[in-house]
Write a protein that holds these residues in place. Structure first.
Motif, PDB file in Angstrom:
ATOM      1  N   THR A 102       0.810  -1.224   0.000  1.00 61.84           N
ATOM      2  CA  THR A 102       0.000   0.000   0.000  1.00 61.84           C
ATOM      3  C   THR A 102       0.843   1.274   0.000  1.00 61.84           C
ATOM      4  N   SER A 103       2.075   1.184   0.444  1.00 59.87           N
ATOM      5  CA  SER A 103       2.942   2.366   0.498  1.00 59.87           C
ATOM      6  C   SER A 103       3.640   2.643  -0.820  1.00 59.87           C
ATOM      7  N   LEU A 104       3.791   1.623  -1.663  1.00 66.88           N
ATOM      8  CA  LEU A 104       4.566   1.789  -2.894  1.00 66.88           C
ATOM      9  C   LEU A 104       3.974   2.848  -3.826  1.00 66.88           C
ATOM     10  N   PRO A 105       2.668   2.833  -4.150  1.00 68.97           N
ATOM     11  CA  PRO A 105       2.151   3.891  -5.037  1.00 68.97           C
ATOM     12  C   PRO A 105       2.245   5.286  -4.432  1.00 68.97           C
ATOM     13  N   ILE A 106       2.132   5.391  -3.112  1.00 63.67           N
ATOM     14  CA  ILE A 106       2.269   6.704  -2.467  1.00 63.67           C
ATOM     15  C   ILE A 106       3.676   7.228  -2.664  1.00 63.67           C
ATOM     16  N   ALA A 107       4.683   6.374  -2.411  1.00 66.43           N
ATOM     17  CA  ALA A 107       6.071   6.793  -2.569  1.00 66.43           C
ATOM     18  C   ALA A 107       6.373   7.164  -4.013  1.00 66.43           C
ATOM     19  N   TYR A 108       5.836   6.409  -4.954  1.00 68.86           N
ATOM     20  CA  TYR A 108       6.118   6.678  -6.367  1.00 68.86           C
ATOM     21  C   TYR A 108       5.560   8.035  -6.792  1.00 68.86           C
ATOM     22  N   HIS A 109       4.311   8.304  -6.456  1.00 70.31           N
ATOM     23  CA  HIS A 109       3.686   9.558  -6.887  1.00 70.31           C
ATOM     24  C   HIS A 109       4.290  10.761  -6.178  1.00 70.31           C
ATOM     25  N   VAL A 110       4.697  10.598  -4.938  1.00 68.35           N
ATOM     26  CA  VAL A 110       5.360  11.707  -4.247  1.00 68.35           C
ATOM     27  C   VAL A 110       6.693  12.016  -4.902  1.00 68.35           C
ATOM     28  N   ALA A 111       7.450  10.987  -5.228  1.00 66.29           N
ATOM     29  CA  ALA A 111       8.757  11.200  -5.863  1.00 66.29           C
ATOM     30  C   ALA A 111       8.612  11.820  -7.247  1.00 66.29           C
ATOM     31  N   ARG A 112       7.539  11.499  -7.950  1.00 71.07           N
ATOM     32  CA  ARG A 112       7.335  12.049  -9.284  1.00 71.07           C
ATOM     33  C   ARG A 112       6.780  13.477  -9.235  1.00 71.07           C
ATOM     34  N   ALA A 113       5.876  13.722  -8.284  1.00 70.02           N
ATOM     35  CA  ALA A 113       5.234  15.040  -8.209  1.00 70.02           C
ATOM     36  C   ALA A 113       5.972  16.003  -7.301  1.00 70.02           C
ATOM     37  N   PHE A 256      12.152  15.219  -2.032  1.00 72.05           N
ATOM     38  CA  PHE A 256      13.357  15.892  -2.490  1.00 72.05           C
ATOM     39  C   PHE A 256      14.229  14.998  -3.378  1.00 72.05           C
ATOM     40  N   LEU A 257      13.710  13.836  -3.757  1.00 72.83           N
ATOM     41  CA  LEU A 257      14.472  12.943  -4.637  1.00 72.83           C
ATOM     42  C   LEU A 257      14.673  13.633  -5.987  1.00 72.83           C
ATOM     43  N   PRO A 258      15.888  13.615  -6.514  1.00 69.36           N
ATOM     44  CA  PRO A 258      16.116  14.293  -7.807  1.00 69.36           C
ATOM     45  C   PRO A 258      15.346  13.604  -8.926  1.00 69.36           C
ATOM     46  N   PRO A 259      15.149  14.280 -10.060  1.00 69.66           N
ATOM     47  CA  PRO A 259      14.407  13.677 -11.174  1.00 69.66           C
ATOM     48  C   PRO A 259      15.071  12.390 -11.656  1.00 69.66           C
ATOM     49  N   ARG A 260      14.252  11.522 -12.241  1.00 71.23           N
ATOM     50  CA  ARG A 260      14.804  10.251 -12.733  1.00 71.23           C
ATOM     51  C   ARG A 260      15.869  10.480 -13.793  1.00 71.23           C
ATOM     52  N   ALA A 271      16.497   4.114  -4.232  1.00 68.66           N
ATOM     53  CA  ALA A 271      16.188   5.095  -3.198  1.00 68.66           C
ATOM     54  C   ALA A 271      14.688   5.159  -2.938  1.00 68.66           C
ATOM     55  N   LEU A 272      13.893   5.068  -4.010  1.00 66.16           N
ATOM     56  CA  LEU A 272      12.439   5.126  -3.854  1.00 66.16           C
ATOM     57  C   LEU A 272      11.931   3.983  -2.976  1.00 66.16           C
ATOM     58  N   ILE A 273      12.408   2.774  -3.219  1.00 66.23           N
ATOM     59  CA  ILE A 273      11.911   1.612  -2.471  1.00 66.23           C
ATOM     60  C   ILE A 273      12.465   1.587  -1.058  1.00 66.23           C
ATOM     61  N   LEU A 274      13.762   1.833  -0.903  1.00 66.26           N
ATOM     62  CA  LEU A 274      14.346   1.763   0.440  1.00 66.26           C
ATOM     63  C   LEU A 274      13.842   2.896   1.335  1.00 66.26           C
ATOM     64  N   ALA A 275      13.802   4.122   0.796  1.00 60.48           N
ATOM     65  CA  ALA A 275      13.364   5.255   1.603  1.00 60.48           C
ATOM     66  C   ALA A 275      11.854   5.303   1.751  1.00 60.48           C
ATOM     67  N   GLY A 276      11.129   4.641   0.841  1.00 65.27           N
ATOM     68  CA  GLY A 276       9.678   4.640   0.891  1.00 65.27           C
ATOM     69  C   GLY A 276       9.131   3.394   1.570  1.00 65.27           C
ATOM     70  N   PRO A 277       8.516   2.487   0.822  1.00 65.50           N
ATOM     71  CA  PRO A 277       7.907   1.305   1.451  1.00 65.50           C
ATOM     72  C   PRO A 277       8.923   0.377   2.103  1.00 65.50           C
ATOM     73  N   GLY A 278      10.188   0.489   1.713  1.00 70.84           N
ATOM     74  CA  GLY A 278      11.199  -0.396   2.278  1.00 70.84           C
ATOM     75  C   GLY A 278      11.453  -0.193   3.756  1.00 70.84           C
ATOM     76  N   TRP A 279      10.931   0.894   4.333  1.00 70.32           N
ATOM     77  CA  TRP A 279      11.143   1.124   5.761  1.00 70.32           C
ATOM     78  C   TRP A 279      10.581  -0.029   6.586  1.00 70.32           C
ATOM     79  N   ILE A 280       9.484  -0.648   6.103  1.00 71.07           N
ATOM     80  CA  ILE A 280       8.836  -1.696   6.892  1.00 71.07           C
ATOM     81  C   ILE A 280       9.689  -2.955   6.956  1.00 71.07           C
ATOM     82  N   LEU A 281      10.623  -3.134   6.028  1.00 75.85           N
ATOM     83  CA  LEU A 281      11.509  -4.305   6.095  1.00 75.85           C
ATOM     84  C   LEU A 281      12.373  -4.226   7.352  1.00 75.85           C
TER      85      LEU A 281
END
Length: 873
Positions: A102-113, A256-260, A271-281
């Protein structure tokens, strides 16, 4: 505007001739800490590319530094005591998988927007005002966990140094302010610098335990406990579901992640996965570590109520390496380091969430730094009220609200956007969002109400245990269904204007330059303004989102009909019902709180904690009341000032229209009279040279000449009034120039000159000479009109700030009040032979020089007229 950031006129939308006339916006200046983006960190704004200067590795380290919180170990310990090891392990595995997905799409859209969690929610199906309640939920999450982590620090300081808990709570709160107040710049440095010591101290006791007792992990997994059941599993998962909103704190850094395009695909996604949904690991592993440590400590004879506290479990764990005293010191050092790391993140995220919430509720933004202090104060109140003792209950209740919110967001980001039923772009600007979007608001409301009702026991024990996942599922299904029904309608209030010619432009209100992604074209002011100024604007009342200009009449509309019911009755009824429901809910909460505390209020320590805990909340309430009153006062002052400026503008417009009309007539009349007057003058000159002209005729000729001169003077005044010639200035020595001007006047013996030696002035001599001669003439004629009084005129000059003042004082009879009020209006005069344009021309000359003309004083003893001239820098 400078040439790099100004918007070209061609890049702005065409003005609607039938629309609302653009008003002049009142300039807004922010406090220094609001304008300083190293402190503000683009709170409430899109994070521009110029501010996203950190590498993906730095973003990852900073975000992962925020999962050091020992509340995870405390949750694992509490679940183990309540449900046993087996239920805890299975619940952690299921909850971790759920949180990751559930966290993955949130992290992706935040990093893009490049927006934070609050701005994301606005464009993810909730609307501009509808997302305010989610901001409050998120702010509550950060406050709760800040308090929990502060309690852990206070317990450690009490055990290690005997420091009283209230003092420990205060120190835990104050310790984070120097870092959290400086924003991402200071936080990233702090997290990177403390990352290695934290990792070493966290893993060191487990390595020692594995060395001393290799079979400890196997015995932990085989430990007996309560029977495994869906009821117990649901209860454990319900508590862990409260952790889902940790993704909000993660993405506050991820924005604040730089553009792709600026880095490799592997680094960006890593960075997107580790800093985003990867925290739960890592977070899930920490929950299991807490379960293992509490089992080990209790097995070695530690009291369960002490073992569940992080200081207890880690003190015991470090005893595998050190003696008791040294182990306590090391455990305390580790707890302080870990808790300061997480509370820096909690405070930073909480200040952003509270800024977002109060911005929309009060349209007031004193700065992220102020909300940081309020966040700390509220957290201290919760610490003093004993939030740690009710950890499981607090998290279980909160999990229902958090998952209902998450379900609605997940529906928009993972379902509706891929299906094209929601805009692909995250829109966060007030100018383009509806106040409420039924998709997200409706889905979350249904899920939250159902979850809370089930948790209250309305559906039985099983439904109560699984209330949080049920709330998520209902919210997801409801939001998806509403999105399918609306087919993309209601997500955007009006289409955004795209600034194609520039990447940055200046805000017309605050004058700061921002990327065009953060700008909106304001149809109320007909200028581009930044998203924050748009959010703070109190006057427009969402004019840009209205379908019709106020006051516009549709010619095809039916004839006006009188209604028996008052207008907007339904809206007012809904508002009254909503406020009534909130007041009743507050009354119910007060009753439950009083009932809960009724038996405990005999204990003075409990009473002291209640009063100390209530003090920050009352301080917040007082701040809110003062802030609301200040906002109301400022709005009233703005309105009064706007009305005053409107009245002044209307008067000035009326005068200018009158002057323009008089000027056109004057030019026509002067032209038509000049030629016949010239003929009359020539004829009189010829007649005066005729022989045999008698004395009587000579007197008549002189009378004709005087009247011709008067007519010529009137024509000159009319032409000068109508003329809009060039205005050229030269420097003059004011004393010498005024002396020469006075010497040419017939009243020179009665004029006293008071001008400082060496005073210089840059002016248009011809125009200024006319104005001053006119004022001297008026003063002299007024002084002559008083019988028995020696006429006297004083001409002064002096400097006042950045202006030069020329003052003419006479000892005439003064002006009547009705004349004084209209003295500078055209065609107003007190003379039988006057035209009434002299003072109007004097004011026009003063305005050409950047100044003004006015009556400083008038009365029976005389009149003082002043003319000001602005001095060039």
């Amino acid at each position: 505007m400078n040439r790099h950031s100004a918007i070209a006129e061609a890049d702005l939308p065409p003005r609607d001739a039938s629309g609302f006339p653009g008003l002049e916006p009142a300039p807004r200046s922010y406090q220094s800490w609001v304008a300083d983006e190293t402190i503000e960190d683009y709170a409430l704004r899109y994070a521009p590319a110029s501010h996203r200067r950190w590498s993906p590795a730095t973003i990852t380290h900073t975000a992962l530094g925020g999962i050091s919180f020992l509340a995870l170990e405390a949750i694992g310990a509490a679940l183990t005591l309540s449900w046993g090891v087996h239920v805890t392990v299975v619940a952690v595995l299921i909850a971790s998988a759920f949180i990751f997905v559930t966290s993955l799409p949130i992290a992706y859209h935040v990093a893009r927007a490049n927006v934070d969690m609050d701005l994301l929610t606005r464009g993810a199906g909730f609307g501009y005002i509808g997302s305010a309640i989610t901001s409050l939920i998120y702010a509550t999450y950060t406050v709760i966990f800040f308090a929990l982590e502060g309690v852990i620090i206070g317990q450690a300081l009490l055990v290690c140094f005997g420091l009283p808990l209230p003092l420990g709570y205060l120190l835990s709160a104050l310790a984070i302010l120097p870092v959290a107040s400086r924003g991402m710049t200071a936080i990233s440095r702090f997290q990177v610098a403390t990352q290695l010591p934290w990792i070493v101290l966290a893993l060191l006791p487990f390595a020692a335990i594995a060395w001393a007792e290799p079979d400890a992990a196997a015995r932990w997994l085989a430990a007996p406990g309560p029977a495994f059941s869906l009821l117990s599993l649901g209860g454990a998962i319900g508590v862990l579901c409260a952790l889902t909103l940790q993704i909000g704190e993660q993405v506050d850094y991820l924005r604040f992640l730089p553009p792709r395009e600026a880095t490799t695909r592997l680094r960006w996604w890593g960075a997107l996965i580790l800093a985003g949904p990867g925290w739960i690991l890592i977070g899930g592993a920490k929950v299991l570590m807490g379960s293992f440590l509490v089992w080990l400590a209790i097995g070695d004879g530690m009291a369960p109520e002490f073992a569940v506290e992080p200081i207890g479990m880690f003190w015991h764990a470090y005893e595998y390496l050190f003696g008791p005293r040294m182990a306590l010191l090391v455990a305390t050092a580790y707890i302080l380091l870990a808790q300061v790391k997480i509370n820096v993140t909690n405070a930073y995220a909480g200040s952003l969430a509270q800024s977002n919430f109060f911005l929309r509720v009060a349209r007031y933004h004193p700065g992220r730094l102020i909300w940081l202090l309020i966040h700390v104060a509220i957290s201290c109140a919760l610490m003093l009220m004993g939030v740690f003792a009710t950890l499981e209950a607090v998290l279980a209740i909160y999990a229902n609200l958090a998952l209902a919110w998450l379900g609605a967001i997940f529906a928009d980001l993972a379902v509706l956007k891929p299906l094209g039923l929601s805009p692909a772009r995250i829109e966060f600007r007030r100018a383009h969002l509806p106040d409420f979007n039924p998709v997200g608001c409706g889905g979350m409301a249904l899920g939250a109400l159902a979850g809370l009702a089930l948790y209250a026991g309305l559906g039985g024990p099983m439904a109560q245990a699984w209330s949080a996942p049920i709330a998520f599922a209902l919210s997801l299904v409801a939001a998806t269904g509403l999105g399918l029904m609306r087919q993309g309608r209601g997500f955007i209030a009006r289409e955004p204007h795209v600034f194609r010619r520039r990447s940055r432009c200046d805000c017309a209100i605050c004058s700061h330059g921002y990327e065009t992604r953060d700008m909106a074209y304001c149809t109320f002011y007909e200028r581009p303004i930044c998203s924050l100024c748009c959010s703070l604007e109190p006057h427009c009342r969402d004019f840009c989102k209205r379908g019709r200009t106020p006051g516009a009449v549709d010619p095809a509309a039916p004839a006006l009909r009188l209604h028996r019911m008052p207008p907007r009755l339904g809206r007012r009824t809904w508002q009254v019902a909503a406020v009534f429901a909130l007041l009743m809910a507050g009354l119910g909460m007060l009753y439950l709180l009083a009932r809960h505390l009724s038996a405990s209020l005999r204990d003075m320590q409990v009473v002291a904690h209640v009063f100390l805990g209530s003090a920050p909340l009352l301080a917040l309430l007082a701040f809110w009341a003062v802030m609301a009153n200040e906002r109301r006062r400022l709005t009233e002052e703005d309105l009064i000032d706007a009305l005053r400026r409107l009245g002044s503008t209307q008067r000035e417009l009326a005068i200018r229209q009158r002057l323009a009309a008089v000027g056109e007539v004057a030019a026509t009349i002067s032209h038509e009279l000049r030629n016949p007057l010239g003929t009359i003058t020539s004829s009189v000159e010829v007649l005066s040279r005729s022989p045999g002209l008698g004395p009587d005729a000579e007197e008549d000729v002189q009378r004709i000449r005087r009247n011709i001169a008067r007519c010529s003077r009137i024509i000159d005044i009319l032409l000068d009034f109508a003329r809009q010639g060039a205005h050229e200035t030269v420097p003059v020595d004011l004393r010498d120039w005024l002396s020469a001007l006075v010497a040419e006047h017939p009243a020179a013996p009665h004029v006293t000159l008071e001008v400082p030696e060496g005073m210089r002035l840059r002016c248009d001599p011809a125009r200024l000479q006319f104005a001053i001669r006119n004022l001297i003439e008026n003063g002299w004629q007024a002084a002559e009109s008083v019988p028995g009084r020696v006429p006297r005129v004083i001409l002064r000059a002096f400097r006042d700030g950045g202006r030069s003042i020329v003052e003419i004082e006479d000892n005439g009879p003064g002006l009547a009040p009705e004349i004084r009020a209209r003295a500078f209006d055209p065609l107003v005069t007190t003379k039988d032979s006057g035209v009434g344009l002299g003072l109007s021309l004097v004011r026009r000359v003063a305005e050409l020089h950047g100044g003004d003309a006015w009556i400083a004083r008038t009365g029976p003893e005389g009149t003082v007229m002043r003319l000001s001239i602005a001095e060039p820098p």
